[in-house]
Scaffold this motif. Sequence first.
Motif, PDB file in Angstrom:
ATOM      1  N   ALA A 111      19.423  11.936   9.057  1.00  0.00           N
ATOM      2  CA  ALA A 111      20.748  11.762   9.306  1.00  0.00           C
ATOM      3  C   ALA A 111      20.779  10.947  10.836  1.00  0.00           C
ATOM      4  N   GLY A 112      21.041   9.631  10.676  1.00  0.00           N
ATOM      5  CA  GLY A 112      21.064   8.852  11.824  1.00  0.00           C
ATOM      6  C   GLY A 112      20.459   7.336  11.595  1.00  0.00           C
ATOM      7  N   GLY A 113      20.791   6.448  12.044  1.00  0.00           N
ATOM      8  CA  GLY A 113      20.291   5.040  11.577  1.00  0.00           C
ATOM      9  C   GLY A 113      20.175   4.442  12.980  1.00  0.00           C
ATOM     10  N   GLY A 114      19.864   5.101  13.884  1.00  0.00           N
ATOM     11  CA  GLY A 114      19.089   4.550  15.342  1.00  0.00           C
ATOM     12  C   GLY A 114      17.693   4.304  15.255  1.00  0.00           C
ATOM     13  N   PRO A 115      16.922   3.785  16.193  1.00  0.00           N
ATOM     14  CA  PRO A 115      15.724   3.562  16.093  1.00  0.00           C
ATOM     15  C   PRO A 115      14.902   4.608  15.722  1.00  0.00           C
ATOM     16  N   LEU A 174      21.295   8.426   5.859  1.00  0.00           N
ATOM     17  CA  LEU A 174      22.339   8.457   6.283  1.00  0.00           C
ATOM     18  C   LEU A 174      22.948   8.175   7.674  1.00  0.00           C
ATOM     19  N   GLU A 175      23.769   7.129   7.607  1.00  0.00           N
ATOM     20  CA  GLU A 175      24.489   6.671   8.985  1.00  0.00           C
ATOM     21  C   GLU A 175      25.725   6.768   8.899  1.00  0.00           C
ATOM     22  N   GLN A 176      26.333   7.354   9.857  1.00  0.00           N
ATOM     23  CA  GLN A 176      28.044   7.753   9.906  1.00  0.00           C
ATOM     24  C   GLN A 176      28.472   6.340  10.074  1.00  0.00           C
ATOM     25  N   ALA A 177      27.995   5.425  11.164  1.00  0.00           N
ATOM     26  CA  ALA A 177      28.447   4.350  11.365  1.00  0.00           C
ATOM     27  C   ALA A 177      28.637   3.319   9.998  1.00  0.00           C
ATOM     28  N   GLY A 178      29.145   2.326  10.343  1.00  0.00           N
ATOM     29  CA  GLY A 178      29.235   1.228   9.075  1.00  0.00           C
ATOM     30  C   GLY A 178      27.884   0.254   9.275  1.00  0.00           C
ATOM     31  N   ARG A 179      27.279   0.357  10.360  1.00  0.00           N
ATOM     32  CA  ARG A 179      25.811  -0.265  10.288  1.00  0.00           C
ATOM     33  C   ARG A 179      24.986   0.450  10.965  1.00  0.00           C
ATOM     34  N   THR A 221      25.161   3.767   4.607  1.00  0.00           N
ATOM     35  CA  THR A 221      26.041   3.607   5.844  1.00  0.00           C
ATOM     36  C   THR A 221      27.582   4.212   5.650  1.00  0.00           C
ATOM     37  N   GLY A 222      28.139   4.430   6.738  1.00  0.00           N
ATOM     38  CA  GLY A 222      29.364   5.086   6.598  1.00  0.00           C
ATOM     39  C   GLY A 222      29.357   6.231   6.103  1.00  0.00           C
ATOM     40  N   ALA A 223      28.281   7.170   6.029  1.00  0.00           N
ATOM     41  CA  ALA A 223      28.142   8.328   5.362  1.00  0.00           C
ATOM     42  C   ALA A 223      27.833   9.402   6.446  1.00  0.00           C
ATOM     43  N   PRO A 224      28.416  10.105   6.992  1.00  0.00           N
ATOM     44  CA  PRO A 224      28.216  11.397   7.901  1.00  0.00           C
ATOM     45  C   PRO A 224      27.407  12.497   7.079  1.00  0.00           C
ATOM     46  N   LEU A 225      26.657  13.172   7.467  1.00  0.00           N
ATOM     47  CA  LEU A 225      26.040  14.324   6.956  1.00  0.00           C
ATOM     48  C   LEU A 225      26.980  15.526   6.935  1.00  0.00           C
ATOM     49  N   THR A 226      27.316  15.831   5.987  1.00  0.00           N
ATOM     50  CA  THR A 226      28.289  17.133   5.765  1.00  0.00           C
ATOM     51  C   THR A 226      27.516  18.099   5.014  1.00  0.00           C
ATOM     52  N   SER A 227      28.136  19.331   5.160  1.00  0.00           N
ATOM     53  CA  SER A 227      27.631  20.370   4.462  1.00  0.00           C
ATOM     54  C   SER A 227      27.632  20.386   2.871  1.00  0.00           C
ATOM     55  N   GLY A 228      28.684  19.483   2.471  1.00  0.00           N
ATOM     56  CA  GLY A 228      28.662  19.300   1.032  1.00  0.00           C
ATOM     57  C   GLY A 228      27.467  18.325   0.546  1.00  0.00           C
ATOM     58  N   ALA A 229      27.351  17.201   1.399  1.00  0.00           N
ATOM     59  CA  ALA A 229      26.075  16.228   1.386  1.00  0.00           C
ATOM     60  C   ALA A 229      24.779  16.962   1.274  1.00  0.00           C
TER      61      ALA A 229
END
Length: 641
Positions: free
Chosen positions: A386-390, A409-414, A451-459
Motif C-alpha cells: 500500500a503506497g507507491g513512493g520510493p 496499490l497507490e491512492q494517488a493517480g500516479r 493507481t487511484g486505488a486506496p487500500l480499504t477494508s474491502g480491498a
Amino acid sequence: MTDTDILLTPFSLGNITLASRMVMEPTITSLANDDGSVSRSLMDFVMARAVNRPGLIVLEAAYVHPTGKGYVRQLGIDHDGLLPGLTELVSAVHSHGVPIFTQLMHTGRYALPQALQAQPVAPSATRPRIPRDPPRELTREEIAELVQSYAAAARRARRAGFDGVEIQAGSGYLVSSFLSPYANKRTDRYGGSLENRARFLLEIIDAVRQAVGPEYPVICRFNGDEVMEEGNTYEEVVSISQLAIDHGVTAMNLLMGWHESQKPVVTMEVPQDHWLPLAARLRQAWQVPVIMAYGLHTPALARQALIVGACDLVGWARPMIADPELPRKIRENREEEIRPCVACCAGCFGRVFRGYSLTCSVNPWAGREGEYRTEKPSLIKKVLVAGGGPAGMQAAITAAERGHQVKLLEQAGRLGGQLRLAAIPPYRQRWQSFLTYLEQELPRAGVEVITGAPLTSGALEAEKPDVLIRAVGAIPARLDLPGLDRWPVYPAVEVLEMPELPPGRNWVVIGGGLIGLETAEFLAARGKEVTVLEKEKSLAKDASAFDRAGLVRRVREKARTYTMVSEIRVEWPSLVAIQGDTAITFTPDAIVLAVGMEPNPALNELMLAAQATETFAIGDCLRVADILNAVHQGAEVGNLV
C-alpha cells in the motif's frame, strides 16, 4: 548497441589491451577490514562489478604508509601482510577476463581524525576548509620516506598481480597539496616555484617506475581544474602534467575539484557535460591516453565524450555504484534498464566522509552485495503493498524479483510520492530519472500496479494477502499560529506540484530546512519575491553536506533569509518575525509552510485488523527520513518476505 559502438571498442593502455573503453573508477568504500586488508564485503563489492566485465577496474585508493590512512576501514597496501587478500581479489577479477589496477594514495590533510588517530601531515600546516584536524608540516626526511613508500607499494601491487597502478595526485590529497600554491607554503626545494611544487610527484613517479620497470602501466590521477581560487592556473596544470608525462606515466586520469572546493563540482547543479570542453582541451595538450569521469553518467554522454575527443576512456565510479551491471547492459542493448546515478552523493561521498561504509540512494545493495538473497523462496507468497513512493516501489520490485506474487496499490493517480516531489525544484530534475527507472522496473519484475486505488477494508478482504506492506509516506506538519489563515496558506509539497502559482508577488516561506529552501528557489524561479524564516541558526541543516552549500548560496542570491527567528506572530495585515531584539514586519500575499513532515497515520487501524501473516511499515510512514532510507527499507523488507 552493436559491436561498432565506440564504448565497446578495444583500447591499448601501455602493454595491456582493454576489451572496451569503460573503466570502473576508484572510490573509497570503507568496506575493508579495520587493519586495511581485503574483507568479504569489499570482495563482494568488487566482484559484483567484475562479473559484468568493464574494460578495466581501478581499485579504490590504498594507503601507502601508515600516516596516509585517512578513512575508516580504508584499504591498505603499506606492508606485505596485506598481500594475501590483495592477491585473492586480483585473481578473482582476472577470472572474468578483466584487468585491474590499484590506486596508490596518501590522504594527507584530509584524514578523518577517527581513522588516522594522529595529526595529519601535509606540505605545510595549512588547514583545510572542511572539518579536519590541523596538519603538521612534513620534514625533508619524512618526504623521502614517503617517496619510497609509494615505490614499495607499487612493487607490492605488482607482486599481488595487479596489471598496473595509479598515483592519486588530485582531489586535495597529499600529492596534490604539494602541487598547489594554495596548500603548499614551503620555502625549501619542495615549495615555491612550479618545478619545486612538482618535485614530490616527480620523485614518486621516478621511484615507482624504477620499482615496476619501464613497461608496467602507471597512471596519474590529476586535477584538470582544482576549482580553488588560490590553486594552479590552467597553464600551470598543463606544465605540471607535462612534467609527469615526461617522467614516464602511461596515461592521465582526469578529475576536477578538491573536496574543499567552494564551488560545486560533482553535484546535481553541475550540467553533466560541463567538464567536456576542458577535458578536450587538455587531451590535445597531453600526448598520452586520457581517462575522464565527472558527469558522464549516461552511455550517451560517454559516447559523446569519446567522439568529440574529450577522452580515450570513460571512467565510471558513481554510475557503477548505482548499477554494477552497467557495462553488461550496454553490451546487451538494455540501456533503458540502467539504474541511474542521480549525483546526490548521499550514499557514497556523504557517508564515507563521515566515517561510514559506502552505499547508494538508488542501489540499496551497494556495499551490501552479500546480503541480497538470490535464492527463490520455498513458499510463494501473495504480497500487497500500500503506497507507491520510493519505499513501496522498491519493496514491491524486490519481493517480485525473488518470485513472490506482488500487487501495489497507490491512492494517488500516479506513482512517486516524495520522490516525484524531489525532482521538481531547480537543479533536482535528475531524481526523475530514478523515478522513471522504478516505474519501468515494476512491470519488468512482474508487479501488478493499480493507481487511484486506496487500500480499504474491502480491498484487503478481497485480496487476502499473506504479506501486507504499508508504505504510505508522510504528511506535512502543521503550524498552529492564530490568524495565519487570513492569508492563503499552502504546504510546501502542494506548492511544488502547482501547474500555475496563485497571484501575489510576495511570498513568505516559514521553515528554512531542505524542503523550505527548495520551495523558495522554486518560487523565485517563477518570479516571486520570497522571504524565508527559520528558527535555527543555520539553513538547510537536513540537507546533505554536498548539497547544502550550493542550495543555501543560491537561495540567498534569490531571496531574503532570516535565521534564529524566535517567534512569528500575526498583526494583520502584517506578519511579524522576532529575531533577537528586532521585530521584522512583512506584508505577504501568500504563505508557505515548510515546518517538517510527519509519518502518515493512514491505515494504522487497518494494519492492526489485517489477517495477513506478516505486516510491515516502511519508509516515511514509519520514520520520516530521506530517499536513501526509504529505498533501503523497501529493499530490506522485500528481501525478507
